[in-house]
Design a protein around this motif. Structure first.
Motif, short mmCIF file in Angstrom:
data_model
loop_
_atom_site.label_atom_id
_atom_site.label_comp_id
_atom_site.label_asym_id
_atom_site.label_seq_id
_atom_site.Cartn_x
_atom_site.Cartn_y
_atom_site.Cartn_z
N LYS A 81 -3.37 4.65 -13.15
CA LYS A 81 -3.20 4.09 -11.81
C LYS A 81 -2.50 5.15 -10.98
O LYS A 81 -1.65 5.87 -11.48
CB LYS A 81 -2.35 2.81 -11.94
CG LYS A 81 -1.79 2.29 -10.65
CD LYS A 81 -0.32 2.62 -10.53
CE LYS A 81 0.24 2.26 -9.18
NZ LYS A 81 1.57 2.82 -8.97
N THR A 84 -0.86 6.41 -3.57
CA THR A 84 -0.89 7.55 -2.64
C THR A 84 0.51 7.83 -2.08
O THR A 84 0.69 8.75 -1.30
CB THR A 84 -1.89 7.32 -1.48
OG1 THR A 84 -1.55 6.08 -0.84
CG2 THR A 84 -3.31 7.27 -1.97
N LEU A 198 -6.71 3.07 -7.91
CA LEU A 198 -5.96 3.75 -6.84
C LEU A 198 -5.26 2.69 -5.99
O LEU A 198 -5.88 1.70 -5.59
CB LEU A 198 -6.91 4.56 -5.97
CG LEU A 198 -7.73 5.64 -6.69
CD1 LEU A 198 -8.82 6.17 -5.76
CD2 LEU A 198 -6.83 6.77 -7.15
N ASP A 199 -3.98 2.91 -5.72
CA ASP A 199 -3.24 2.03 -4.81
C ASP A 199 -3.06 2.84 -3.52
O ASP A 199 -2.22 3.75 -3.46
CB ASP A 199 -1.89 1.67 -5.44
CG ASP A 199 -1.03 0.81 -4.53
OD1 ASP A 199 -1.52 0.41 -3.44
OD2 ASP A 199 0.13 0.54 -4.89
N VAL A 200 -3.89 2.56 -2.53
CA VAL A 200 -3.87 3.34 -1.29
C VAL A 200 -2.96 2.63 -0.28
O VAL A 200 -3.26 1.52 0.17
CB VAL A 200 -5.30 3.54 -0.73
CG1 VAL A 200 -5.26 4.35 0.56
CG2 VAL A 200 -6.16 4.25 -1.77
N ALA A 218 -9.70 5.89 0.85
CA ALA A 218 -10.04 5.15 -0.38
C ALA A 218 -11.52 5.31 -0.70
O ALA A 218 -11.89 5.58 -1.85
CB ALA A 218 -9.67 3.68 -0.21
N VAL A 222 -12.94 6.98 -4.12
CA VAL A 222 -13.78 6.18 -5.02
C VAL A 222 -15.15 6.86 -5.18
O VAL A 222 -15.67 6.99 -6.30
CB VAL A 222 -13.90 4.72 -4.51
CG1 VAL A 222 -15.01 3.96 -5.24
CG2 VAL A 222 -12.58 3.99 -4.65
N ALA A 234 -10.23 0.93 -5.74
CA ALA A 234 -9.01 1.16 -4.94
C ALA A 234 -8.57 -0.14 -4.28
O ALA A 234 -9.41 -0.93 -3.83
CB ALA A 234 -9.29 2.22 -3.87
#
Ligand code: URA
Length: 432
Positions: A81, A84, A198-200, A218, A222, A234
């Motif tokens: 994980k 950003t 992804l944690d945007v 994102a 991706v 994301a």
């Protein structure tokens, strides 16, 4: 091929080929292309952009500029994980043990604080004894034995990104979507997980200030991940105010533990559950409702907390911190910040609050600075709270003596108005 022609081509707004991008990255790593030419190309990219195909070539080339780790080959089912970057973002400390407690391997390389944002490695290092620099064989053995290890990025992961990032940092070219996307994704590709969440972050404490920009970033990440064979999604999440109530390294460890104990800030808890659920969905290919049940059960049964203790102990930290927070460093002075008027808190500038935490000692201005692991902020009042003039809205922890200026900066980062604001949602969207 000549670097001059490649700079000219990008300056004129044309797309670069795979061979041209490889030529640049190889030449930079071999020190055959000088920094001034690389910087000129970066500025041309900043001004004229790069399409998804070019960004994928750049990512792949940067990923292959150093060591490539094949976690999938080593462990089979693993999941990574990446956030950003934000203020008070301690989610990795919560979700990695949750996911590992469900039998999904977490072999993670994390970073230190960057600018106003914090980093997982600094937070873990605030735990007495905790080691973040493990030899590869110890990292592998730990993941085999207990299913989780988090270490600092080894020296030779995506060295091209390190070099380009340093040049961007000094040439006003950090805030550019293709450059950020390729920077983040090159490290993820080199680290070798098949499944990536992804944690945007979006908002005042994030690199992306608007949902539109964050969605573009994102989508780009991706797309790159998919083109390079990854199972990736994301989540867009709110970073318009600090996450949770604690900012600073040991303070964030305490808040993470409280979530693992099933308590704590409800928004932070919901975010952790959502992120962990999505990691389980990626790794197991199961439906959201089923993954969420597993995650909630891991917290409620105490399994996630047990896994966190096991993880701390294996990396030489003191697991007793989980039951006795006094074993963690806390700075000497607690300075109370009081509301300067009555009303609702309508805005918190998270970037400024991140800078305040750094000034208190929780972050670095240069990579050589040392951190005060016990420095930081306990936030008593957040957006939507009604406060009376004189109410304590935050406590600033520091070993510095005279911090009136820093306290004023905190107060300046808070807007108090006479109307109740609409609270923004924590989860703003998902891109698959
Ligand atoms: N994080 C990174 O690793 N790279 C960037 O360019 C921005 C944030």
């Amino acid at each position: 091929m000549r670097m001059y022609d490649i700079i000219e081509k990008k300056r004129n707004g044309k797309s670069l080929t795979k061979d041209e991008i490889s030529f640049v990255i190889d030449g930079m790593i071999k020190k055959e292309i000088p920094d001034y030419q690389i910087s000129s190309l970066i500025m041309a990219i900043y001004l004229n952009g790069m399409n998804d195909t070019e960004t994928t070539y750049l990512t792949d080339s940067m990923a292959h500029s150093g060591d490539m780790i094949n976690l999938e080959e080593m462990f089979g089912e693993t999941v990574d994980k990446h956030s950003t970057g934000g203020v008070g973002d301690k989610t990795s400390l919560v979700i990695c043990p949750i996911v590992a407690s469900l039998g999904i391997k977490v072999a993670k390389m994390s970073g230190r604080g960057l600018g106003h944002t914090g980093g997982t490695i600094d937070k873990l290092e605030s735990i007495p004894g905790f080691k973040v620099d493990l030899k590869e064989k110890d990292f592998v053995k730990q993941v085999e034995d207990i299913g989780i290890s988090i270490i600092s990025q080894t020296g030779n992961i995506a060295p091209a990104d390190k070099k380009i990032y340093a040049l961007r940092d000094t040439t006003a070219t950090v805030s550019n979507i293709p450059l950020i996307a390729s920077s983040i994704m090159s490290k993820k590709i080199a680290a070798g997980d098949k499944n990536i969440l992804l944690d945007v972050k979006v908002g005042s404490g994030a690199f992306m200030k608007t949902k539109k920009e964050a969605t573009e970033l994102a989508n780009k990440m991706v797309n790159i991940g998919k083109k390079l064979g990854k199972n990736i999604s994301a989540i867009l999440t709110n970073m318009d105010e600090p996450l949770g109530n604690y900012v600073g390294n040991s303070l964030e460890v305490i808040e993470a533990i409280s979530i693992l104990k099933g308590r704590g800030n409800p928004e932070l808890k919901e975010l952790c559950i959502t992120l962990a659920t999505n990691m389980v969905m990626l790794a197991r290919g199961i439906k959201e409702a089923n993954a969420r049940k597993l995650v909630i059960n891991s917290i409620n049964s105490g399994k996630a907390l047990e896994k966190f203790k096991e993880f701390i102990k294996y990396q030489h930290g003191n697991p007793d911190i989980v039951d006795d927070y006094k074993l963690l460093p806390i700075s000497k002075y607690g300075y109370e910040v009081k509301a300067n008027k009555t009303g609702y808190i309508t805005k918190m500038n998270a970037e400024e609050i991140g800078k305040v935490a750094n000034l208190l000692g929780a972050g670095r201005s240069t990579m050589e600075d040392t951190i005060d692991y016990g420095a930081g902020i306990i936030i008593e009042s957040k957006v939507g709270n009604y406060v009376r003039k004189g109410k304590i809205i935050a406590t600033l922890y520091t070993n510095k003596e005279d911090i009136d200026d820093i306290a004023s900066k905190y107060l300046n980062a808070i807007t108090i108005s006479n109307y109740k604001p609409n609270k923004k949602k924590m989860i703003l969207g998902k891109i698959k």
